[in-house]
Write a protein that holds these residues in place. Structure first.
Motif, PDB file in Angstrom:
ATOM      1  N   GLY A   1       3.956  10.526   8.630  1.00  0.00           N
ATOM      2  CA  GLY A   1       5.268  10.140   8.125  1.00  0.00           C
ATOM      3  C   GLY A   1       5.225   9.771   6.661  1.00  0.00           C
ATOM      4  N   VAL A   2       6.403   9.488   6.121  1.00  0.00           N
ATOM      5  CA  VAL A   2       6.547   9.063   4.740  1.00  0.00           C
ATOM      6  C   VAL A   2       7.107   7.648   4.762  1.00  0.00           C
ATOM      7  N   PHE A   3       6.481   6.769   3.991  1.00  0.00           N
ATOM      8  CA  PHE A   3       6.869   5.364   3.986  1.00  0.00           C
ATOM      9  C   PHE A   3       6.967   4.879   2.551  1.00  0.00           C
ATOM     10  N   GLU A   4       7.943   4.043   2.291  1.00  0.00           N
ATOM     11  CA  GLU A   4       8.142   3.494   0.952  1.00  0.00           C
ATOM     12  C   GLU A   4       7.674   2.044   0.923  1.00  0.00           C
ATOM     13  N   LEU A   5       6.960   1.709  -0.120  1.00  0.00           N
ATOM     14  CA  LEU A   5       6.547   0.335  -0.360  1.00  0.00           C
ATOM     15  C   LEU A   5       7.251  -0.119  -1.630  1.00  0.00           C
ATOM     16  N   MET A   6       8.157  -1.061  -1.502  1.00  0.00           N
ATOM     17  CA  MET A   6       8.909  -1.537  -2.640  1.00  0.00           C
ATOM     18  C   MET A   6       8.172  -2.716  -3.276  1.00  0.00           C
ATOM     19  N   CYS A   7       7.906  -2.609  -4.561  1.00  0.00           N
ATOM     20  CA  CYS A   7       7.275  -3.706  -5.273  1.00  0.00           C
ATOM     21  C   CYS A   7       7.618  -3.587  -6.763  1.00  0.00           C
ATOM     22  N   HIS A   8       7.412  -4.688  -7.483  1.00  0.00           N
ATOM     23  CA  HIS A   8       7.721  -4.732  -8.909  1.00  0.00           C
ATOM     24  C   HIS A   8       6.582  -5.469  -9.620  1.00  0.00           C
ATOM     25  N   PRO A   9       5.419  -4.818  -9.731  1.00  0.00           N
ATOM     26  CA  PRO A   9       4.277  -5.485 -10.363  1.00  0.00           C
ATOM     27  C   PRO A   9       4.506  -5.679 -11.863  1.00  0.00           C
ATOM     28  N   GLY A  10       3.844  -6.672 -12.410  1.00  0.00           N
ATOM     29  CA  GLY A  10       3.936  -6.932 -13.841  1.00  0.00           C
ATOM     30  C   GLY A  10       2.873  -7.920 -14.257  1.00  0.00           C
ATOM     31  N   SER A  11       2.912  -8.317 -15.515  1.00  0.00           N
ATOM     32  CA  SER A  11       1.909  -9.252 -16.028  1.00  0.00           C
ATOM     33  C   SER A  11       2.565 -10.502 -16.597  1.00  0.00           C
ATOM     34  N   ALA A  12       1.752 -11.516 -16.824  1.00  0.00           N
ATOM     35  CA  ALA A  12       2.252 -12.775 -17.378  1.00  0.00           C
ATOM     36  C   ALA A  12       2.769 -12.595 -18.796  1.00  0.00           C
ATOM     37  N   ALA A  13       2.356 -11.526 -19.427  1.00  0.00           N
ATOM     38  CA  ALA A  13       2.809 -11.256 -20.793  1.00  0.00           C
ATOM     39  C   ALA A  13       4.152 -10.539 -20.815  1.00  0.00           C
ATOM     40  N   SER A  14       4.854 -10.563 -19.689  1.00  0.00           N
ATOM     41  CA  SER A  14       6.147  -9.892 -19.610  1.00  0.00           C
ATOM     42  C   SER A  14       7.198 -10.644 -20.409  1.00  0.00           C
TER      43      SER A  14
ATOM     44  N   ILE B   1       2.284   9.086  -3.212  1.00  0.00           N
ATOM     45  CA  ILE B   1       3.172  10.060  -3.835  1.00  0.00           C
ATOM     46  C   ILE B   1       4.316   9.338  -4.529  1.00  0.00           C
ATOM     47  N   SER B   2       5.093  10.093  -5.275  1.00  0.00           N
ATOM     48  CA  SER B   2       6.284   9.558  -5.929  1.00  0.00           C
ATOM     49  C   SER B   2       7.522  10.190  -5.296  1.00  0.00           C
ATOM     50  N   PHE B   3       8.683   9.719  -5.692  1.00  0.00           N
ATOM     51  CA  PHE B   3       9.912  10.326  -5.188  1.00  0.00           C
ATOM     52  C   PHE B   3      10.021  11.781  -5.633  1.00  0.00           C
ATOM     53  N   ARG B   4       9.478  12.107  -6.782  1.00  0.00           N
ATOM     54  CA  ARG B   4       9.475  13.490  -7.260  1.00  0.00           C
ATOM     55  C   ARG B   4       8.756  14.383  -6.254  1.00  0.00           C
ATOM     56  N   ASP B   5       7.650  13.887  -5.698  1.00  0.00           N
ATOM     57  CA  ASP B   5       6.912  14.657  -4.696  1.00  0.00           C
ATOM     58  C   ASP B   5       7.758  14.905  -3.455  1.00  0.00           C
ATOM     59  N   LEU B   6       8.554  13.942  -3.063  1.00  0.00           N
ATOM     60  CA  LEU B   6       9.430  14.127  -1.899  1.00  0.00           C
ATOM     61  C   LEU B   6      10.444  15.219  -2.164  1.00  0.00           C
ATOM     62  N   SER B   7      10.988  15.240  -3.350  1.00  0.00           N
ATOM     63  CA  SER B   7      11.965  16.261  -3.706  1.00  0.00           C
ATOM     64  C   SER B   7      11.328  17.642  -3.678  1.00  0.00           C
ATOM     65  N   ALA B   8      10.128  17.755  -4.204  1.00  0.00           N
ATOM     66  CA  ALA B   8       9.425  19.045  -4.198  1.00  0.00           C
ATOM     67  C   ALA B   8       9.144  19.499  -2.771  1.00  0.00           C
ATOM     68  N   ASP B   9       8.735  18.567  -1.915  1.00  0.00           N
ATOM     69  CA  ASP B   9       8.466  18.924  -0.514  1.00  0.00           C
ATOM     70  C   ASP B   9       9.739  19.356   0.198  1.00  0.00           C
ATOM     71  N   SER B  10      10.844  18.698  -0.059  1.00  0.00           N
ATOM     72  CA  SER B  10      12.086  19.061   0.624  1.00  0.00           C
ATOM     73  C   SER B  10      12.555  20.438   0.178  1.00  0.00           C
ATOM     74  N   GLU B  11      12.339  20.783  -1.098  1.00  0.00           N
ATOM     75  CA  GLU B  11      12.711  22.108  -1.570  1.00  0.00           C
ATOM     76  C   GLU B  11      11.849  23.186  -0.888  1.00  0.00           C
ATOM     77  N   ARG B  12      10.568  22.910  -0.743  1.00  0.00           N
ATOM     78  CA  ARG B  12       9.686  23.865  -0.075  1.00  0.00           C
ATOM     79  C   ARG B  12      10.087  24.036   1.379  1.00  0.00           C
ATOM     80  N   CYS B  13      10.433  22.931   2.017  1.00  0.00           N
ATOM     81  CA  CYS B  13      10.795  22.999   3.440  1.00  0.00           C
ATOM     82  C   CYS B  13      12.100  23.760   3.629  1.00  0.00           C
ATOM     83  N   SER B  14      13.044  23.579   2.716  1.00  0.00           N
ATOM     84  CA  SER B  14      14.328  24.248   2.894  1.00  0.00           C
ATOM     85  C   SER B  14      14.225  25.744   2.623  1.00  0.00           C
ATOM     86  N   ARG B  15      13.186  26.166   1.917  1.00  0.00           N
ATOM     87  CA  ARG B  15      13.015  27.588   1.623  1.00  0.00           C
ATOM     88  C   ARG B  15      12.207  28.293   2.692  1.00  0.00           C
ATOM     89  N   ALA B  16      11.585  27.546   3.537  1.00  0.00           N
ATOM     90  CA  ALA B  16      10.715  28.144   4.558  1.00  0.00           C
ATOM     91  C   ALA B  16      11.516  28.784   5.665  1.00  0.00           C
TER      92      ALA B  16
END
Length: 85
Positions: free
Chosen positions: A20-33, A70-85
């Motif tokens: 499956g595909v799972f999203e992990l939401m996070c907002h990492p940063g540093s103390a120098a932000s 992966i990134s969301f861009r990868d999901l978009s690329a996979d969905s395009e490949r799947c829809s063309r199959a």
């Protein structure tokens, strides 16, 4: 949000289903932000999340469990490949 430390991330990864595909939401940063410290004005622990996401034991877990990062861009690329199959 903002409470993802190394232990919690290991628990999340251990509980992922093997497929499956799972999203992990996070907002990492540093103390120098722009906020000036690791606990930002919104209470988010960005430095704690950055530490968890860059922890070598997490990378080891990801590799052992054969998790593909992966990134969301990868999901978009996979969905395009799947829809063309």
């Amino acid at each position: 949000g903002g409470r993802l430390d190394t232990g919690k991330l290991k628990t999340v990864l251990a509980q992922l289903p093997s497929r499956g595909v799972f999203e992990l939401m996070c907002h990492p940063g540093s103390a120098a932000s722009q906020f000036g410290d690791s606990a930002t004005v919104d209470g988010y622990k960005r430095e704690t999340e950055l530490s968890a996401l860059t922890d070598p034991t997490i990378l080891k877990t990801v590799r052992e469990q054969e998790i593909n990062l992966i990134s969301f861009r990868d999901l978009s690329a996979d969905s395009e490949r799947c829809s063309r199959a």
